[in-house]
Every structure is written in C-alpha cells, then in structure tokens.
Design a protein around this motif. Structure first.
Motif, mmCIF file in Angstrom:
data_model
loop_
_atom_site.group_PDB
_atom_site.id
_atom_site.type_symbol
_atom_site.label_atom_id
_atom_site.label_comp_id
_atom_site.label_asym_id
_atom_site.label_seq_id
_atom_site.Cartn_x
_atom_site.Cartn_y
_atom_site.Cartn_z
ATOM 1 N N VAL A 131 133.901 20.973 72.431
ATOM 2 C CA VAL A 131 132.711 21.308 73.504
ATOM 3 C C VAL A 131 132.830 23.665 72.972
ATOM 4 C CG1 VAL A 131 132.318 22.033 75.794
ATOM 5 C CG2 VAL A 131 133.177 20.539 74.677
ATOM 6 N N GLU A 132 133.631 24.054 73.329
ATOM 7 C CA GLU A 132 133.941 25.397 72.626
ATOM 8 C C GLU A 132 133.606 26.074 71.237
ATOM 9 O OE1 GLU A 132 134.606 27.862 75.774
ATOM 10 O OE2 GLU A 132 134.776 26.170 76.506
ATOM 11 N N ASN A 133 133.483 25.124 70.557
ATOM 12 C CA ASN A 133 133.388 25.733 69.075
ATOM 13 C C ASN A 133 131.479 25.243 68.698
ATOM 14 O OD1 ASN A 133 135.940 26.164 67.919
ATOM 15 N ND2 ASN A 133 136.290 23.781 67.199
ATOM 16 N N CYS A 134 131.220 24.075 69.880
ATOM 17 C CA CYS A 134 129.955 23.864 69.796
ATOM 18 C C CYS A 134 129.136 24.516 70.135
ATOM 19 C CB CYS A 134 129.951 21.969 70.138
ATOM 20 S SG CYS A 134 130.494 21.377 69.097
ATOM 21 N N ARG A 135 129.802 24.941 71.511
ATOM 22 C CA ARG A 135 128.754 25.920 72.260
ATOM 23 C C ARG A 135 128.286 27.103 71.267
ATOM 24 N NH1 ARG A 135 131.740 26.142 76.708
ATOM 25 N NH2 ARG A 135 130.872 25.243 78.193
ATOM 26 N N GLY A 136 129.495 27.395 70.421
ATOM 27 C CA GLY A 136 129.297 29.058 69.991
ATOM 28 C C GLY A 136 127.864 29.310 69.126
ATOM 29 N N MET A 137 127.354 27.646 69.031
ATOM 30 C CA MET A 137 126.986 28.222 67.216
ATOM 31 C C MET A 137 125.357 27.922 67.978
ATOM 32 S SD MET A 137 128.821 26.944 64.720
ATOM 33 C CE MET A 137 130.214 26.267 64.847
ATOM 34 N N THR A 138 124.392 28.181 66.688
ATOM 35 C CA THR A 138 123.253 27.795 67.316
ATOM 36 C C THR A 138 122.390 26.627 67.108
ATOM 37 O OG1 THR A 138 120.916 29.398 66.779
ATOM 38 C CG2 THR A 138 122.143 28.056 64.543
ATOM 39 N N ARG A 139 121.559 27.212 68.074
ATOM 40 C CA ARG A 139 120.734 25.943 68.773
ATOM 41 C C ARG A 139 119.303 25.210 67.793
ATOM 42 N NH1 ARG A 139 117.946 29.007 72.614
ATOM 43 N NH2 ARG A 139 115.884 29.211 73.083
ATOM 44 N N LEU A 140 119.780 26.561 66.485
ATOM 45 C CA LEU A 140 118.466 26.629 65.975
ATOM 46 C C LEU A 140 119.050 25.107 64.354
ATOM 47 C CD1 LEU A 140 116.433 30.054 66.249
ATOM 48 C CD2 LEU A 140 116.482 27.577 67.273
ATOM 49 N N HIS A 141 118.022 25.323 63.702
ATOM 50 C CA HIS A 141 118.203 24.613 62.402
ATOM 51 C C HIS A 141 116.968 24.329 62.181
ATOM 52 C CE1 HIS A 141 120.643 21.887 59.672
ATOM 53 N NE2 HIS A 141 121.960 21.975 60.356
ATOM 54 N N PRO A 142 117.373 24.365 60.593
ATOM 55 C CA PRO A 142 116.046 24.730 59.257
ATOM 56 C C PRO A 142 115.933 22.781 59.094
ATOM 57 C CG PRO A 142 118.366 24.751 58.636
ATOM 58 C CD PRO A 142 119.222 24.493 60.045
ATOM 59 N N ARG A 143 116.733 21.615 59.330
ATOM 60 C CA ARG A 143 116.263 20.533 59.090
ATOM 61 C C ARG A 143 115.830 19.196 60.204
ATOM 62 N NH1 ARG A 143 120.955 20.469 56.804
ATOM 63 N NH2 ARG A 143 121.670 19.167 58.210
ATOM 64 N N CYS A 144 115.426 20.293 61.058
ATOM 65 C CA CYS A 144 114.223 19.798 62.874
ATOM 66 C C CYS A 144 113.490 19.495 62.545
ATOM 67 C CB CYS A 144 114.405 21.175 64.037
ATOM 68 S SG CYS A 144 113.776 20.125 65.528
ATOM 69 N N GLY A 145 113.096 18.226 63.678
ATOM 70 C CA GLY A 145 111.385 17.320 63.290
ATOM 71 C C GLY A 145 111.044 18.151 63.770
ATOM 72 N N THR A 146 111.249 19.380 64.380
ATOM 73 C CA THR A 146 110.064 20.655 64.703
ATOM 74 C C THR A 146 109.907 20.847 63.799
ATOM 75 O OG1 THR A 146 111.313 20.786 66.767
ATOM 76 C CG2 THR A 146 109.472 22.319 66.474
ATOM 77 N N ASN A 147 110.229 21.356 62.846
ATOM 78 C CA ASN A 147 110.314 21.970 61.706
ATOM 79 C C ASN A 147 109.627 21.365 60.589
ATOM 80 O OD1 ASN A 147 112.420 23.587 62.357
ATOM 81 N ND2 ASN A 147 112.493 24.377 60.631
ATOM 82 N N TYR A 148 109.792 20.473 60.531
ATOM 83 C CA TYR A 148 109.241 18.973 59.844
ATOM 84 C C TYR A 148 107.645 18.900 60.231
ATOM 85 C CZ TYR A 148 107.585 14.366 57.729
ATOM 86 O OH TYR A 148 107.251 13.450 57.136
ATOM 87 N N LEU A 149 107.457 18.775 61.232
ATOM 88 C CA LEU A 149 105.393 18.303 62.303
ATOM 89 C C LEU A 149 105.029 20.199 62.002
ATOM 90 C CD1 LEU A 149 106.562 17.035 65.581
ATOM 91 C CD2 LEU A 149 105.703 16.126 64.127
ATOM 92 N N PHE A 150 105.762 20.795 62.018
ATOM 93 C CA PHE A 150 104.712 22.092 61.621
ATOM 94 C C PHE A 150 104.507 21.620 60.239
ATOM 95 C CE2 PHE A 150 104.516 26.535 59.874
ATOM 96 C CZ PHE A 150 103.549 26.834 61.322
ATOM 97 N N LEU A 151 105.303 21.447 59.404
ATOM 98 C CA LEU A 151 105.029 21.624 58.308
ATOM 99 C C LEU A 151 104.350 20.301 57.656
ATOM 100 C CD1 LEU A 151 108.529 22.152 56.662
ATOM 101 C CD2 LEU A 151 106.773 23.786 56.121
ATOM 102 N N VAL A 152 103.652 19.245 58.473
ATOM 103 C CA VAL A 152 102.984 19.026 58.289
ATOM 104 C C VAL A 152 101.195 19.364 58.381
ATOM 105 C CG1 VAL A 152 101.872 16.368 59.099
ATOM 106 C CG2 VAL A 152 104.793 16.489 58.759
ATOM 107 N N MET A 153 101.443 20.110 59.852
ATOM 108 C CA MET A 153 100.680 20.235 59.313
ATOM 109 C C MET A 153 99.873 21.471 58.710
ATOM 110 S SD MET A 153 100.823 21.360 63.928
ATOM 111 C CE MET A 153 101.256 19.108 65.214
ATOM 112 N N ALA A 154 100.766 22.045 58.213
ATOM 113 C CA ALA A 154 100.458 23.689 57.174
ATOM 114 C C ALA A 154 100.284 22.700 55.989
ATOM 115 C CB ALA A 154 101.483 24.604 56.951
ATOM 116 N N VAL A 155 100.752 21.629 55.599
ATOM 117 C CA VAL A 155 100.533 21.010 54.432
ATOM 118 C C VAL A 155 99.029 20.562 54.867
ATOM 119 C CG1 VAL A 155 101.491 19.169 52.530
ATOM 120 C CG2 VAL A 155 103.365 21.132 54.065
ATOM 121 N N SER A 156 99.254 19.698 55.699
ATOM 122 C CA SER A 156 97.768 19.274 55.682
ATOM 123 C C SER A 156 96.320 20.549 55.375
ATOM 124 C CB SER A 156 97.437 17.987 56.947
ATOM 125 O OG SER A 156 97.238 19.293 58.107
ATOM 126 N N ILE A 157 97.056 21.289 55.759
ATOM 127 C CA ILE A 157 95.973 22.471 55.351
ATOM 128 C C ILE A 157 95.665 22.479 53.514
ATOM 129 C CG2 ILE A 157 94.503 24.940 55.826
ATOM 130 C CD1 ILE A 157 96.957 24.976 58.582
#
Length: 255
Positions: A131-157
């Motif tokens: 828990v302590e090691n994980c707590r110190g990490m950032t909650r942002l990740h480049p392979r997140c589904g949120t990134n993917y959803l935005f890319l779907v919209m950008a690529v569709s344009i």
C-alpha cells in the motif's frame, strides 16, 4: 461488455448487507419463475449490453452527426465538416465525463480506477506491491482507457475527413458505425506507440488523455489500494487467492 456486466452483477451480490432483506418485485419474481435464474441472468446481461451499445452509438455518433449536419448549408469543405463533428463529439464526451464524475458512486469508481493505475505503476517500477509503495505512485497512466477513448475521437476526425462527406445523414451515420472497428484498431495502435516511446511527439499524443484522467481517476484510500493489489495478484496468478487464504488459515491455526 458482456464480461463487464457479469463482473458488475457478481460484485453487486456482495454490496450492502442491509439490502439482504429486500424482497424482489412481483415483476422480478414473475421473470424468474418464467425464465429461471440462469436464463434471467443471461436476459439481464443481454439487455444491459444492448442498452449500453445503443446509448453509446446514440450519444457519441448519432447526436454529433446530427448536430454537425446543421452546418451543411454553409460549409462544404469535408475536412472542416469532419472537424466540427469531431469537436462536437469531444465536447459531448467531456460534458458526459464531468457530469458523471459528480455522482457519489462514480467518485468511488474513479478512486478505484486511481488505485488500479497506482498498482500498475508500482509493478512497472519493479517495487514490492504494498500500500505504501503504491500510494506514492501517480494515478495517471499512458495506456489508460481514457486515453484510448480520446484517441478514438481524434483519429475519427482525420479518418472520416479523408474518406469524404458528400452523403446523406443516414449514409454518414452508417459509415461511422461500419468503420468504427477500423478507427478503433488504428487508435489502439497509436495508443501502444505513444505508450512505448517517450519523446516530445508521443508526449503530445498522450497529453489530452492524461489530462482527462484527472477527471476519471481520483486518489484512492488505503483499502482501495489493498483491493487493487489483490486483484492484480489474482490476475497475474489465478492461484493467488487460494494461496493467500491457505496462508491466512495456517496463521490462525498457529495462533
């Protein structure tokens, strides 16, 4: 979506204990009597998936295509039209995310989402999953589904601007749905590329999705991190839970 709905239904069985005494409605009792428990569950899953797909297509494809069609009489450039439709789609997506992030239950979901990312970050940093090691990490990740959803919209344009616009509303909507697997596949490859390399170009590609994660992820509590760690270990090793329970039983026996 089927797997996701089944997982949600399974987890809901463990939700509030105070609801255990709640009696199913007459309609639910009638359905269970007619279909049986197994068929009823399949029917609920199928209906949930159908509604999910219908809602997604309606909100993120039908509505933007319909609204962008208003500008047909004034704008004739295919690229500009596609850009307008894309901007409308992104605006709807942003508004949707902001609105659901204000819901109490979704805030909790987004906190678990943050716990998931922190756990993955800890694993990728080759640190012990605590828990302590994980707590110190950032909650942002480049392979997140949120990134993917935005890319779907950008690529569709870009994609739909390239294949043209001069068609009726019905044809344009059909094209959006028919080519969605192609757009999704291209977006997935862009996501993998942007996550694999770290330079100024990939940072630009990742930037919008990483910024959106500040909405779709929240800081988790210690117990949420414990759940994320246990889920990760179970995903990596299907026997993890059995071994953990066996170890716990041995410790209690020793006491």
């Amino acid at each position: 979506m089927v797997s996701g709905v089944k997982a949600l239904m399974y987890s809901a069985e463990f939700f509030p204990e105070e609801e255990e005494d709640a009696q199913p409605s007459k309609f639910e009792q009638w359905l269970e009597k007619k279909l049986g428990s197994e068929k009823l569950e399949k029917a609920v899953v199928s209906f949930s998936v159908f509604l999910g797909v219908l809602f997604s297509v309606g909100l993120f494809f039908l509505l933007p295509t319909l609204l962008s069609g208003i500008f047909d009489r004034w704008i004739h450039n295919a690229v500009v039209r596609s850009l307008i439709e894309g901007v409308i789609r992104i605006a709807i997506f942003m508004g949707y995310m902001i609105l659901i992030s204000r819901m109490k239950d979704m805030k909790r979901v987004f906190s678990y989402h943050g716990a998931e990312h922190k756990t993955i970050r800890c694993y990728e940093a080759q640190l012990p999953l605590t828990v302590e090691n994980c707590r110190g990490m950032t909650r942002l990740h480049p392979r997140c589904g949120t990134n993917y959803l935005f890319l779907v919209m950008a690529v569709s344009i870009l994609f739909f601007a390239a294949i043209g616009w001069n068609a009726s509303f019905a044809v344009r909507l059909a094209m959006r749905i028919a080519f969605l697997p192609v757009v999704a596949g291209l977006s997935y490859e862009v996501l993998r590329l942007a996550a694999r390399y770290d330079n100024w170009f990939t940072r630009i590609i990742r930037a919008p999705g990483m910024a959106l994660q500040r909405i779709t992820t929240k800081e988790p509590t210690a117990d949420m991190l414990e759940v994320a760690i246990a889920a990760f270990n179970l995903a990596m090793d299907p026997n993890y839970k059995v071994e953990a329970e066996a170890a716990e039983g041995s410790a209690q026996s020793a006491e």
